[in-house]
Design a protein around this motif. Structure first.
Motif, PDB file in Angstrom:
ATOM      1  N   SER A  58     -21.086   9.543  10.293  1.00 32.89           N
ATOM      2  CA  SER A  58     -21.646   9.840  11.612  1.00 32.89           C
ATOM      3  C   SER A  58     -21.474  11.334  11.849  1.00 32.89           C
ATOM      4  O   SER A  58     -20.352  11.833  11.902  1.00 32.89           O
ATOM      5  N   LEU A  59     -22.575  12.044  11.980  1.00 33.90           N
ATOM      6  CA  LEU A  59     -22.570  13.493  12.144  1.00 33.90           C
ATOM      7  C   LEU A  59     -22.935  13.813  13.585  1.00 33.90           C
ATOM      8  O   LEU A  59     -24.050  13.526  14.022  1.00 33.90           O
ATOM      9  N   VAL A  60     -22.002  14.379  14.317  1.00 35.59           N
ATOM     10  CA  VAL A  60     -22.195  14.699  15.738  1.00 35.59           C
ATOM     11  C   VAL A  60     -22.487  16.191  15.850  1.00 35.59           C
ATOM     12  O   VAL A  60     -21.614  17.029  15.594  1.00 35.59           O
ATOM     13  N   ILE A 103     -16.435  10.703  10.328  1.00 31.63           N
ATOM     14  CA  ILE A 103     -17.034  11.474  11.420  1.00 31.63           C
ATOM     15  C   ILE A 103     -16.969  12.959  11.076  1.00 31.63           C
ATOM     16  O   ILE A 103     -15.936  13.451  10.598  1.00 31.63           O
ATOM     17  N   ALA A 104     -18.056  13.684  11.329  1.00 28.67           N
ATOM     18  CA  ALA A 104     -18.096  15.132  11.101  1.00 28.67           C
ATOM     19  C   ALA A 104     -18.801  15.795  12.275  1.00 28.67           C
ATOM     20  O   ALA A 104     -19.510  15.140  13.048  1.00 28.67           O
ATOM     21  N   PHE A 105     -18.630  17.113  12.379  1.00 32.33           N
ATOM     22  CA  PHE A 105     -19.108  17.851  13.546  1.00 32.33           C
ATOM     23  C   PHE A 105     -19.863  19.113  13.114  1.00 32.33           C
ATOM     24  O   PHE A 105     -19.399  20.239  13.324  1.00 32.33           O
ATOM     25  N   PRO A 106     -21.038  18.958  12.502  1.00 32.18           N
ATOM     26  CA  PRO A 106     -21.789  20.144  12.067  1.00 32.18           C
ATOM     27  C   PRO A 106     -22.190  21.037  13.230  1.00 32.18           C
ATOM     28  O   PRO A 106     -22.535  20.546  14.308  1.00 32.18           O
ATOM     29  N   ASP A 107     -22.134  22.359  13.010  1.00 27.80           N
ATOM     30  CA  ASP A 107     -22.685  23.316  13.963  1.00 27.80           C
ATOM     31  C   ASP A 107     -24.205  23.314  13.857  1.00 27.80           C
ATOM     32  O   ASP A 107     -24.770  22.961  12.808  1.00 27.80           O
ATOM     33  N   ASP A 108     -24.871  23.771  14.914  1.00 25.97           N
ATOM     34  CA  ASP A 108     -26.334  23.808  14.862  1.00 25.97           C
ATOM     35  C   ASP A 108     -26.858  25.011  14.093  1.00 25.97           C
ATOM     36  O   ASP A 108     -28.072  25.147  13.918  1.00 25.97           O
ATOM     37  N   ASP A 109     -25.955  25.895  13.607  1.00 27.53           N
ATOM     38  CA  ASP A 109     -26.405  26.986  12.742  1.00 27.53           C
ATOM     39  C   ASP A 109     -25.748  26.939  11.372  1.00 27.53           C
ATOM     40  O   ASP A 109     -25.812  27.911  10.612  1.00 27.53           O
ATOM     41  N   CYS A 110     -25.099  25.829  11.027  1.00 24.46           N
ATOM     42  CA  CYS A 110     -24.590  25.662   9.670  1.00 24.46           C
ATOM     43  C   CYS A 110     -25.643  24.930   8.843  1.00 24.46           C
ATOM     44  O   CYS A 110     -26.657  24.463   9.361  1.00 24.46           O
ATOM     45  N   TRP A 111     -25.409  24.824   7.538  1.00 25.14           N
ATOM     46  CA  TRP A 111     -26.252  23.985   6.701  1.00 25.14           C
ATOM     47  C   TRP A 111     -25.423  23.482   5.525  1.00 25.14           C
ATOM     48  O   TRP A 111     -24.439  24.087   5.127  1.00 25.14           O
ATOM     49  N   TYR A 112     -25.811  22.313   5.018  1.00 30.08           N
ATOM     50  CA  TYR A 112     -25.059  21.646   3.966  1.00 30.08           C
ATOM     51  C   TYR A 112     -25.626  22.004   2.590  1.00 30.08           C
ATOM     52  O   TYR A 112     -26.852  21.986   2.406  1.00 30.08           O
ATOM     53  N   PRO A 113     -24.765  22.288   1.615  1.00 29.73           N
ATOM     54  CA  PRO A 113     -25.253  22.474   0.248  1.00 29.73           C
ATOM     55  C   PRO A 113     -25.650  21.134  -0.358  1.00 29.73           C
ATOM     56  O   PRO A 113     -25.197  20.074   0.110  1.00 29.73           O
ATOM     57  N   PRO A 114     -26.489  21.137  -1.379  1.00 32.32           N
ATOM     58  CA  PRO A 114     -26.861  19.869  -2.024  1.00 32.32           C
ATOM     59  C   PRO A 114     -25.620  19.124  -2.521  1.00 32.32           C
ATOM     60  O   PRO A 114     -24.694  19.721  -3.062  1.00 32.32           O
ATOM     61  N   PHE A 149     -17.045  22.807  11.607  1.00 27.51           N
ATOM     62  CA  PHE A 149     -18.142  22.137  10.921  1.00 27.51           C
ATOM     63  C   PHE A 149     -17.782  21.708   9.500  1.00 27.51           C
ATOM     64  O   PHE A 149     -18.600  21.060   8.827  1.00 27.51           O
ATOM     65  N   SER A 150     -16.550  22.027   9.044  1.00 29.54           N
ATOM     66  CA  SER A 150     -16.115  21.598   7.709  1.00 29.54           C
ATOM     67  C   SER A 150     -15.169  20.406   7.762  1.00 29.54           C
ATOM     68  O   SER A 150     -14.601  20.021   6.745  1.00 29.54           O
ATOM     69  N   ILE A 151     -14.982  19.815   8.938  1.00 28.65           N
ATOM     70  CA  ILE A 151     -14.015  18.725   9.119  1.00 28.65           C
ATOM     71  C   ILE A 151     -14.707  17.374   8.930  1.00 28.65           C
ATOM     72  O   ILE A 151     -15.726  17.093   9.562  1.00 28.65           O
ATOM     73  N   PHE A 152     -14.123  16.523   8.068  1.00 24.81           N
ATOM     74  CA  PHE A 152     -14.585  15.150   7.873  1.00 24.81           C
ATOM     75  C   PHE A 152     -13.390  14.223   8.052  1.00 24.81           C
ATOM     76  O   PHE A 152     -12.423  14.286   7.286  1.00 24.81           O
ATOM     77  N   LEU A 153     -13.447  13.364   9.074  1.00 22.38           N
ATOM     78  CA  LEU A 153     -12.323  12.515   9.438  1.00 22.38           C
ATOM     79  C   LEU A 153     -12.713  11.042   9.349  1.00 22.38           C
ATOM     80  O   LEU A 153     -13.816  10.656   9.743  1.00 22.38           O
ATOM     81  N   ARG A 154     -11.789  10.234   8.842  1.00 29.06           N
ATOM     82  CA  ARG A 154     -12.025   8.791   8.876  1.00 29.06           C
ATOM     83  C   ARG A 154     -12.049   8.314  10.324  1.00 29.06           C
ATOM     84  O   ARG A 154     -11.415   8.897  11.201  1.00 29.06           O
ATOM     85  N   ARG A 155     -12.735   7.209  10.532  1.00 23.12           N
ATOM     86  CA  ARG A 155     -12.907   6.677  11.883  1.00 23.12           C
ATOM     87  C   ARG A 155     -11.561   6.386  12.555  1.00 23.12           C
ATOM     88  O   ARG A 155     -11.403   6.568  13.770  1.00 23.12           O
ATOM     89  N   ARG A 156     -10.567   5.971  11.772  1.00 19.64           N
ATOM     90  CA  ARG A 156      -9.276   5.634  12.360  1.00 19.64           C
ATOM     91  C   ARG A 156      -8.614   6.838  13.013  1.00 19.64           C
ATOM     92  O   ARG A 156      -7.852   6.683  13.969  1.00 19.64           O
ATOM     93  N   VAL A 157      -8.901   8.037  12.509  1.00 19.32           N
ATOM     94  CA  VAL A 157      -8.341   9.242  13.119  1.00 19.32           C
ATOM     95  C   VAL A 157      -8.960   9.463  14.496  1.00 19.32           C
ATOM     96  O   VAL A 157      -8.251   9.677  15.496  1.00 19.32           O
ATOM     97  N   VAL A 158     -10.264   9.417  14.560  1.00 10.25           N
ATOM     98  CA  VAL A 158     -10.968   9.647  15.823  1.00 10.25           C
ATOM     99  C   VAL A 158     -10.595   8.582  16.851  1.00 10.25           C
ATOM    100  O   VAL A 158     -10.403   8.880  18.043  1.00 10.25           O
ATOM    101  N   ASP A 159     -10.471   7.339  16.403  1.00  7.92           N
ATOM    102  CA  ASP A 159     -10.090   6.272  17.327  1.00  7.92           C
ATOM    103  C   ASP A 159      -8.706   6.516  17.913  1.00  7.92           C
ATOM    104  O   ASP A 159      -8.441   6.189  19.083  1.00  7.92           O
TER     105      ASP A 159
END
Length: 278
Positions: free
Chosen positions: A4-6, A83-94, A147-157
């Motif tokens: 889920s990318l917010v 869960i991740a939080f991309p910035d609106d001016d970042c972009w993901y590499p392939p 924008f580089s943070i990826f967390l399991r759902r249990r962390v966010v909960d």
């Protein structure tokens, strides 16, 4: 594993197109994008409708501005495992999402991972950790950006919402470090987070010159850093150590004749002190 990318956005269009294109180019397709739109107009409506045909996308309007408020609105809607939080001016590499999925699937003991960033030409800013390492309250400052943070759902909960007094658009002096605050709260709860030195995302380098605009932006960032150090109860000795390091940078800049950089670092120290004292 579903992502889920917010993404909170305001005032941007071309940069958002770049991110959407990079997301559509991912080979890992089990993700949803939740765009929290803080614009007062419909500039994004047609664009987002077009990408709804390509992948799962939700477009919600934010009643008030502020990146932390927008992310909290998005968090109420997520149903992914990561869960991740991309910035609106970042972009993901392939291959980025595939890489994150491989790491987290292969290491169930990890509750989240973070990475670094470069711009399109390989430039970066900040002092990144030299190797992959578990994060703690002292190295986290060099091992993550929002924008580089990826967390399991249990962390966010467990952690809940972002601190809405922190971050761009909060209406306070604390214009940054909301992501670091979130990681510090996660570490305090005992979650295990790891910085991956070989995981590189992309984002423009903002401070290539030390003009008035860069100084104003940096003062907001540094005030947020000082504030987050204080509310997360860092020992008193730690804060002056961080200021002394920047003061040394002031002296080095003066010695080399770079007076604009010296002023930039001096204002950074003052702003960090304001954040700490407040």
């Amino acid at each position: 594993m579903k992502f889920s990318l917010v993404l909170a956005t305001v005032g941007r269009f071309d940069e958002l197109v770049r991110f959407l294109e990079s997301l559509d180019a991912q080979d890992y397709r089990n993700f949803e994008l939740i765009v929290v739109d803080q614009n007062s107009d419909d500039r994004l409506a047609a664009l987002l409708q077009r990408y709804r045909q390509k992948f799962s996308l939700r477009h919600v309007r934010a009643p008030a501005r502020g990146v932390s408020r927008a992310r909290n609105l998005g968090l109420d809607l997520v149903d992914g495992d990561v869960i991740a939080f991309p910035d609106d001016d970042c972009w993901y590499p392939p291959g980025l999402l595939q890489k994150v999925a491989i790491v987290l699937n292969g290491h169930p003991e990890l509750d989240g991972i973070t990475g670094r960033f470069t711009d399109g030409d390989g430039n970066t800013e900040g002092r990144w950790l030299a190797s992959s390492v578990l994060l703690d309250r002292y190295n986290v400052w060099r091992g993550a950006i929002e924008f580089s943070i990826f967390l399991r759902r249990r962390v966010v909960d467990a952690i809940g919402p972002f601190d809405q007094t922190l971050g761009v658009g909060a209406g306070t002096a604390w214009g940054a470090a909301e992501g670091t605050d979130y990681l510090l709260r996660s570490l305090h709860h005992g979650f295990k987070l790891k910085f991956m030195a070989d995981m590189t995302l992309h984002h423009p380098v903002k401070t290539s010159h030390f003009d008035a605009g860069a100084c104003n932006r940096q003062q907001k960032y540094e005030a947020g850093i000082g504030r987050v150090m204080r509310i997360n109860h860092y020992p008193f000795w730690y804060f002056p150590v961080t200021c002394i390091r920047t003061c040394c940078g002031v002296l080095v800049a003066l010695a080399s004749g770079n007076f604009l950089k010296a002023r930039f670092k001096y204002l950074s120290v003052l702003a960090r002190m304001r954040g700490w004292r407040a």
